[in-house]
Design a protein around this motif. Structure first.
Motif, PDB file in Angstrom:
ATOM      1  N   UNK A 142     -24.891  18.829   7.857  1.00  0.00           N
ATOM      2  CA  UNK A 142     -25.871  19.832   8.604  1.00  0.00           C
ATOM      3  C   UNK A 142     -25.113  20.939   9.037  1.00  0.00           C
ATOM      4  N   UNK A 143     -23.935  20.677   9.614  1.00  0.00           N
ATOM      5  CA  UNK A 143     -23.160  21.989  10.275  1.00  0.00           C
ATOM      6  C   UNK A 143     -22.812  22.750   9.171  1.00  0.00           C
ATOM      7  N   UNK A 144     -22.336  22.054   8.504  1.00  0.00           N
ATOM      8  CA  UNK A 144     -21.721  22.883   6.825  1.00  0.00           C
ATOM      9  C   UNK A 144     -22.878  23.891   6.511  1.00  0.00           C
ATOM     10  N   UNK A 145     -24.027  23.010   6.021  1.00  0.00           N
ATOM     11  CA  UNK A 145     -25.061  23.862   5.463  1.00  0.00           C
ATOM     12  C   UNK A 145     -25.746  24.829   6.501  1.00  0.00           C
TER      13      UNK A 145
ATOM     14  N   UNK B 108     -14.587   9.575   0.413  1.00  0.00           N
ATOM     15  CA  UNK B 108     -14.496  10.498   1.154  1.00  0.00           C
ATOM     16  C   UNK B 108     -15.863  10.996   2.045  1.00  0.00           C
ATOM     17  N   UNK B 109     -15.753  10.130   3.355  1.00  0.00           N
ATOM     18  CA  UNK B 109     -16.739  10.114   4.047  1.00  0.00           C
ATOM     19  C   UNK B 109     -17.395  11.574   4.547  1.00  0.00           C
ATOM     20  N   UNK B 110     -18.748  11.562   4.357  1.00  0.00           N
ATOM     21  CA  UNK B 110     -19.484  12.782   4.920  1.00  0.00           C
ATOM     22  C   UNK B 110     -20.704  12.321   5.756  1.00  0.00           C
ATOM     23  N   UNK B 111     -20.519  12.396   7.037  1.00  0.00           N
ATOM     24  CA  UNK B 111     -21.789  12.337   7.763  1.00  0.00           C
ATOM     25  C   UNK B 111     -22.756  13.242   7.673  1.00  0.00           C
ATOM     26  N   UNK B 112     -24.035  12.908   8.080  1.00  0.00           N
ATOM     27  CA  UNK B 112     -25.162  13.848   7.996  1.00  0.00           C
ATOM     28  C   UNK B 112     -24.880  15.126   8.799  1.00  0.00           C
ATOM     29  N   UNK B 113     -24.496  14.659  10.011  1.00  0.00           N
ATOM     30  CA  UNK B 113     -24.005  15.821  11.024  1.00  0.00           C
ATOM     31  C   UNK B 113     -23.081  16.753  10.545  1.00  0.00           C
ATOM     32  N   UNK B 114     -22.219  16.307   9.843  1.00  0.00           N
ATOM     33  CA  UNK B 114     -21.131  17.393   9.236  1.00  0.00           C
ATOM     34  C   UNK B 114     -21.900  17.974   7.971  1.00  0.00           C
TER      35      UNK B 114
ATOM     36  N   UNK C 239     -32.130  17.214   8.405  1.00  0.00           N
ATOM     37  CA  UNK C 239     -32.422  16.958   9.807  1.00  0.00           C
ATOM     38  C   UNK C 239     -33.331  15.976  10.178  1.00  0.00           C
ATOM     39  N   UNK C 240     -34.289  15.851   8.996  1.00  0.00           N
ATOM     40  CA  UNK C 240     -35.359  14.658   9.315  1.00  0.00           C
ATOM     41  C   UNK C 240     -34.629  13.327   9.110  1.00  0.00           C
ATOM     42  N   UNK C 241     -33.658  13.144   8.309  1.00  0.00           N
ATOM     43  CA  UNK C 241     -32.711  12.282   7.856  1.00  0.00           C
ATOM     44  C   UNK C 241     -32.210  11.677   9.161  1.00  0.00           C
TER      45      UNK C 241
END
Length: 105
Positions: free
Chosen positions: A54-57, A46-52, A22-24
């Motif tokens: 975060x949603x998954x975690x 295999x792009x993984x955005x921080x938003x995705x 969340x801080x990142x």
């Protein structure tokens, strides 16, 4: 359904990872190296955005910290390996409904 019991310290570490992500995402300057890693991940094969991430975690954490009576009823039934009676089936339905409400399903 799988029953997974985690030591409290493992869940606390997972929660810590969620907080750092969340801080990142917020651009916290103290997360500089992770920010650079984030950019590499977003441009990788295999792009993984921080938003995705975060949603998954957040979904994983929501499931792991779900603390309602139905969880305890279901966990007891599964741990004891007894017959799946009406109470166990009702607890299962309540757990699934709670997960769905949290967006975990």
């Amino acid at each position: 359904m799988y029953l997974l019991a985690l030591p409290a310290w493992e869940l606390e570490h997972l929660w810590g990872v969620l907080q750092v992500l969340r801080r990142v995402r917020a651009g916290d300057p103290q997360t500089g190296e992770l920010y650079e890693l984030r950019q590499e991940l977003e441009q990788g094969p295999l792009p993984c955005t921080v938003d995705q991430c975060l949603v998954d975690l957040q979904r994983v954490v929501a499931v792991l910290i779900l603390d309602i009576p139905a969880v305890r009823t279901l966990a007891t039934s599964l741990a004891l390996g007894g017959p799946r009676d009406a109470a166990a089936h009702q607890a299962y339905n309540e757990v699934q409904a709670a997960w769905a409400a949290l967006g975990a399903l």
